[in-house]
Motif scaffolding. Structure first.
Motif, short mmCIF file in Angstrom:
data_model
loop_
_atom_site.label_atom_id
_atom_site.label_comp_id
_atom_site.label_asym_id
_atom_site.label_seq_id
_atom_site.Cartn_x
_atom_site.Cartn_y
_atom_site.Cartn_z
N LEU A 156 0.83 -1.21 0.00
CA LEU A 156 0.00 0.00 0.00
C LEU A 156 0.86 1.26 0.00
O LEU A 156 0.53 2.25 -0.66
N ARG A 157 1.96 1.24 0.73
CA ARG A 157 2.86 2.40 0.73
C ARG A 157 3.39 2.67 -0.67
O ARG A 157 3.47 3.82 -1.11
N SER A 158 3.73 1.60 -1.39
CA SER A 158 4.22 1.75 -2.76
C SER A 158 3.10 2.23 -3.68
O SER A 158 3.30 3.11 -4.52
N LEU A 159 1.92 1.66 -3.50
CA LEU A 159 0.78 2.00 -4.35
C LEU A 159 0.39 3.46 -4.21
O LEU A 159 0.05 4.13 -5.19
N TYR A 160 0.44 3.98 -2.98
CA TYR A 160 -0.02 5.35 -2.71
C TYR A 160 1.12 6.37 -2.67
O TYR A 160 0.90 7.52 -2.30
N GLN A 161 2.31 5.96 -3.05
CA GLN A 161 3.48 6.84 -2.93
C GLN A 161 3.30 8.17 -3.66
O GLN A 161 3.68 9.22 -3.16
N ASP A 162 2.72 8.15 -4.84
CA ASP A 162 2.56 9.37 -5.65
C ASP A 162 1.10 9.73 -5.87
O ASP A 162 0.75 10.38 -6.86
N GLU B 219 1.27 6.80 5.87
CA GLU B 219 2.39 7.21 6.69
C GLU B 219 2.26 6.64 8.10
O GLU B 219 1.19 6.23 8.52
N GLN B 220 3.40 6.60 8.81
CA GLN B 220 3.42 6.17 10.19
C GLN B 220 3.12 7.34 11.11
O GLN B 220 3.59 8.45 10.89
N ALA B 221 2.34 7.08 12.16
CA ALA B 221 2.04 8.09 13.17
C ALA B 221 1.65 7.38 14.45
O ALA B 221 0.87 6.42 14.43
N ALA B 222 2.21 7.82 15.58
CA ALA B 222 1.89 7.25 16.89
C ALA B 222 2.05 5.74 16.91
O ALA B 222 1.29 5.02 17.54
N GLY B 223 3.06 5.24 16.19
CA GLY B 223 3.35 3.81 16.19
C GLY B 223 2.48 2.99 15.27
O GLY B 223 2.62 1.77 15.21
N GLY B 224 1.57 3.64 14.54
CA GLY B 224 0.68 2.92 13.64
C GLY B 224 0.72 3.50 12.24
O GLY B 224 1.60 4.27 11.89
N TRP B 225 -0.27 3.13 11.42
CA TRP B 225 -0.34 3.58 10.03
C TRP B 225 -1.65 4.31 9.78
O TRP B 225 -2.69 3.94 10.34
N ARG B 226 -1.61 5.34 8.94
CA ARG B 226 -2.82 6.09 8.61
C ARG B 226 -2.67 6.69 7.21
O ARG B 226 -1.55 6.90 6.73
N PHE B 227 -3.80 6.98 6.58
CA PHE B 227 -3.80 7.72 5.33
C PHE B 227 -3.91 9.21 5.63
O PHE B 227 -4.64 9.61 6.55
N ARG B 228 -3.22 10.04 4.88
CA ARG B 228 -3.38 11.49 4.99
C ARG B 228 -3.16 12.12 3.63
O ARG B 228 -2.58 11.51 2.72
N THR B 229 -3.61 13.35 3.49
CA THR B 229 -3.44 14.07 2.24
C THR B 229 -1.96 14.31 1.95
O THR B 229 -1.19 14.62 2.86
N ALA B 230 -1.55 14.14 0.70
CA ALA B 230 -0.16 14.40 0.32
C ALA B 230 0.18 15.85 0.65
O ALA B 230 -0.65 16.76 0.48
N GLU B 231 1.40 16.06 1.13
CA GLU B 231 1.80 17.39 1.60
C GLU B 231 1.66 18.46 0.52
O GLU B 231 1.26 19.60 0.80
N ASP B 232 1.97 18.13 -0.73
CA ASP B 232 1.93 19.14 -1.78
C ASP B 232 0.50 19.52 -2.18
O ASP B 232 0.29 20.47 -2.94
N ALA C 182 -1.89 19.98 0.33
CA ALA C 182 -2.53 20.49 1.54
C ALA C 182 -3.26 21.80 1.29
O ALA C 182 -4.28 22.10 1.92
N TRP C 183 -2.77 22.61 0.33
CA TRP C 183 -3.39 23.90 0.06
C TRP C 183 -4.83 23.76 -0.43
O TRP C 183 -5.65 24.67 -0.27
N LEU C 184 -5.16 22.61 -1.00
CA LEU C 184 -6.53 22.39 -1.47
C LEU C 184 -7.54 22.30 -0.33
O LEU C 184 -8.73 22.54 -0.52
N MET C 185 -7.04 21.95 0.85
CA MET C 185 -7.93 21.71 1.99
C MET C 185 -8.13 22.94 2.87
O MET C 185 -8.91 22.90 3.81
N VAL C 186 -7.43 24.01 2.57
CA VAL C 186 -7.44 25.17 3.47
C VAL C 186 -8.85 25.69 3.71
O VAL C 186 -9.26 25.94 4.84
#
Length: 216
Positions: free
Chosen positions: A44-50, A56-69, A71-75
């Motif tokens: 899944l990490r490879s599939l969603y890389q681009d 991504e990892q967070a708090a010892g686990g895995w979660r989906f989040r918006t790609a950093e580039d 983020a401006w769309l969500m403002v």
């Protein structure tokens, strides 16, 4: 369809629906016995890389989040998060770097008294938790950060916390910290060598927990 492909789809569904990060152990509990969770996560990490969302990892686990580039769309669509006051931010930084820490120790580092509302706000937001009671006169409560704190700041472990100089450069540390203000050693949180656990009454009513510093 191969067994791994089935597992990939199942893990994808679980992570998509989860309210917070899921560890590989969390995922394994929900999947058929013998499922290749690590392989599915890697796929899944490879599939969603681009993609528009990334894994991504967070708090010892895995979660989906918006790609950093993107983020401006969500403002304009995202709700404005609750902002921390300067006192709350300083208190949170001290707890993060000194945990487990008592209220008196927080005040000693800040050099000023701490209002009860500041800690209440951090507890209410789920960024801080009651950890134990110090085995010293008065048995003061100790505070520590939560997994939600790690998730909120995009950290995987406490060891990922930036140094004091980086905190100052980011404008997150405007007060003069006392001696020993260093990135914490997560191993300190594994035991309660100098503490007793918080009892049920404390955990259910944190607003009424007090730190007593007097004798007896």
């Amino acid at each position: 369809m191969s067994a791994l492909n089935d597992t990939v789809r199942q893990v994808e569904a679980l992570l998509f629906a989860a309210a917070g990060p899921l560890t590989e152990a969390d995922l394994a509990e929900r999947l058929p016995e013998g499922a290749d969770v690590a392989g599915a996560v890697a796929a899944l990490r490879s599939l969603y890389q681009d993609r528009g969302v990334v894994l991504e990892q967070a708090a010892g686990g895995w979660r989906f989040r918006t790609a950093e580039d993107l983020a401006w769309l969500m403002v304009d669509q995202r709700e404005e998060p609750r902002k921390l006051s300067r006192a709350a931010l300083e208190t949170l930084a001290i707890i993060a770097y000194h945990q487990p820490v008592t209220r008196a120790e927080i005040e000693s580092v800040r050099g000023v008294s701490l209002s009860r509302g500041t800690l209440d706000a951090l507890l209410e937001m789920g960024l801080v938790r009651l950890r134990g009671r110090r085995r010293t006169p008065g048995r003061p409560v100790t505070y520590a950060t939560t997994d939600q704190f790690l998730e909120h700041f995009g950290l995987n472990h406490l060891a990922d916390l930036p140094g004091a100089a980086e905190m100052k450069a980011a404008g997150l540390l405007e007060f003069a910290p006392g001696a020993g203000f260093e990135t914490p050693d997560p191993s300190r949180l594994l035991g309660l060598d100098d503490e007793d656990p918080i009892d049920d009454a404390d955990a259910e009513a944190p607003d009424f927990v007090e730190d007593f510093t007097g004798e007896g």
